[in-house]
Design a protein around this motif. Sequence first.
Motif, PDB file in Angstrom:
ATOM      1  N   ASN A 224       0.820  -1.214   0.000  1.00  0.00           N
ATOM      2  CA  ASN A 224       0.000   0.000   0.000  1.00  0.00           C
ATOM      3  C   ASN A 224       0.851   1.261   0.000  1.00  0.00           C
ATOM      4  N   GLU A 225       1.904   1.249   0.797  1.00  0.00           N
ATOM      5  CA  GLU A 225       2.775   2.426   0.854  1.00  0.00           C
ATOM      6  C   GLU A 225       3.445   2.654  -0.502  1.00  0.00           C
ATOM      7  N   LYS A 226       3.855   1.555  -1.155  1.00  0.00           N
ATOM      8  CA  LYS A 226       4.500   1.682  -2.474  1.00  0.00           C
ATOM      9  C   LYS A 226       3.527   2.279  -3.484  1.00  0.00           C
ATOM     10  N   GLN A 227       2.264   1.788  -3.426  1.00  0.00           N
ATOM     11  CA  GLN A 227       1.261   2.278  -4.382  1.00  0.00           C
ATOM     12  C   GLN A 227       0.978   3.757  -4.175  1.00  0.00           C
ATOM     13  N   ARG A 228       1.096   4.202  -2.938  1.00  0.00           N
ATOM     14  CA  ARG A 228       0.879   5.631  -2.644  1.00  0.00           C
ATOM     15  C   ARG A 228       2.137   6.459  -2.919  1.00  0.00           C
ATOM     16  N   GLY A 229       3.199   5.760  -3.320  1.00  0.00           N
ATOM     17  CA  GLY A 229       4.453   6.471  -3.604  1.00  0.00           C
ATOM     18  C   GLY A 229       5.213   6.855  -2.343  1.00  0.00           C
ATOM     19  N   ASN A 230       4.877   6.234  -1.201  1.00  0.00           N
ATOM     20  CA  ASN A 230       5.564   6.548   0.061  1.00  0.00           C
ATOM     21  C   ASN A 230       6.750   5.620   0.275  1.00  0.00           C
ATOM     22  N   MET A 231       7.773   6.138   0.912  1.00  0.00           N
ATOM     23  CA  MET A 231       8.937   5.321   1.281  1.00  0.00           C
ATOM     24  C   MET A 231       8.608   4.534   2.548  1.00  0.00           C
ATOM     25  N   ILE A 232       9.133   3.311   2.629  1.00  0.00           N
ATOM     26  CA  ILE A 232       8.995   2.527   3.868  1.00  0.00           C
ATOM     27  C   ILE A 232      10.103   2.951   4.829  1.00  0.00           C
ATOM     28  N   ARG A 233       9.733   3.173   6.076  1.00  0.00           N
ATOM     29  CA  ARG A 233      10.774   3.433   7.094  1.00  0.00           C
ATOM     30  C   ARG A 233      11.202   2.061   7.612  1.00  0.00           C
ATOM     31  N   GLN A 234      12.259   1.538   6.953  1.00  0.00           N
ATOM     32  CA  GLN A 234      12.690   0.146   7.157  1.00  0.00           C
ATOM     33  C   GLN A 234      12.913  -0.196   8.643  1.00  0.00           C
ATOM     34  N   ALA A 235      13.661   0.662   9.318  1.00  0.00           N
ATOM     35  CA  ALA A 235      14.005   0.363  10.723  1.00  0.00           C
ATOM     36  C   ALA A 235      12.752   0.398  11.609  1.00  0.00           C
ATOM     37  N   ASP A 236      11.839   1.333  11.329  1.00  0.00           N
ATOM     38  CA  ASP A 236      10.604   1.420  12.127  1.00  0.00           C
ATOM     39  C   ASP A 236       9.733   0.179  11.906  1.00  0.00           C
ATOM     40  N   LEU A 237       9.685  -0.281  10.647  1.00  0.00           N
ATOM     41  CA  LEU A 237       8.861  -1.454  10.359  1.00  0.00           C
ATOM     42  C   LEU A 237       9.480  -2.705  11.002  1.00  0.00           C
ATOM     43  N   ALA A 238      10.810  -2.812  10.944  1.00  0.00           N
ATOM     44  CA  ALA A 238      11.493  -3.944  11.599  1.00  0.00           C
ATOM     45  C   ALA A 238      11.183  -3.941  13.094  1.00  0.00           C
ATOM     46  N   THR A 239      11.243  -2.770  13.708  1.00  0.00           N
ATOM     47  CA  THR A 239      10.982  -2.651  15.150  1.00  0.00           C
ATOM     48  C   THR A 239       9.538  -3.012  15.478  1.00  0.00           C
TER      49      THR A 239
END
Length: 334
Positions: A224-239
């Motif tokens: 969903n974030e990719k489709q909206r053109g948003n970057m994933i906050r990798q470290a936040d998602l891992a946490t």
Amino acid sequence: MKDIYILAIESSCDETSVSIIKNGSLEIATVVLSQMDIHAKYGGVVPEIASRKHIENITIVIEECLQKGSMCMDDIDAIAVTYGPGLIGSLLVGVMAAKTISYVYDKPLIPVHHIAGHIYANNLMEPMSFPLIALVVSGGHTDLIYMKDHYSFEKIGGTLDDAVGEAFDKVARVIGLPYPGGPMIDRLSYEGHDTYSLPLPLDDLSYQFSFSGLKSAVINLVHNEKQRGNMIRQADLATSFQNRVVDILCKKTMRALSEYHVNHLVVAGGVSANKVLRDRLKALCEQNGVHLCVPAMCYCTDNAAMIGAAAYFAYLNGRRADLNLNARATDILK
Ligand code: KG4
Ligand code: ZN
């Protein structure tokens, strides 16, 4: 009682490992030859490659371990081997090697279940006290096991779908981290914050676990974030992912300890290397008067020392295999 030296072989996945263990608790020598770098470029373990590499390495690792321990076959009382569960081609290499040594040198052969090995990694730290609850968290298992004594395993809960290590590895891949994902998520989580809203998986009164819903939630979020053109906050998602996993593992484990009136907890399997899980369990056990044992980092992931430790208690229990011993891809811990 006479000292018992066991030569143990572990080859259930992508580590070729041999160890000599005295009396189930003292490590004389261990050699672990990891194939991780070979499989990393494929994003996971390739079973065909793993078994071929085991064949190339097994005799070298056995000889190196004997040399490292300054021992010869005459000093060894028994041969132990992981017969399952695991990758069938990989297991077969260890089983064949163990049967051959047992036959040629006329030594008893002890079959060890891989998960019994992970649990007994704790006996290399301190003598295990009973009754205990074992939280088994590996690439293939998420189990809660009640042990009233040595070599007595009563499974009280397990995973309904993905094992916890598998979920770590799959989520890592989805958020763009290399294999093996578990240690990468662990490391990255120290730079992140728990800001993504993810569900607490199977938060019920059972002792079952389910991680596929949480995994799907991460996949959908990334999509969903990719489709909206948003970057994933990798470290936040891992946490955020890791915290939900640790939340549910701790919640069900602490409830099991209380309901079974047990005040000894051991943690086992590759995911027991996870720093956040270790820290959280340590704090909870301190608060609740539970004695916690976690393996040293080198005994968390696959190694033959843990197989040698388990084998000693299997040996005392009279467990023996003959030359008909076969590898088993799946097998219940008993
Ligand atoms: O016990 P193990 O070496 O192999 C099996 O018997 O499955 O466990 C391997 C699993 C992998 O999924 C790996 O990603 C995970 O353990 N793992 C970790 C950590 N270190 C290894 N998961 C989370 N945090 C870690 N630090
Ligand atoms: Zn393992």
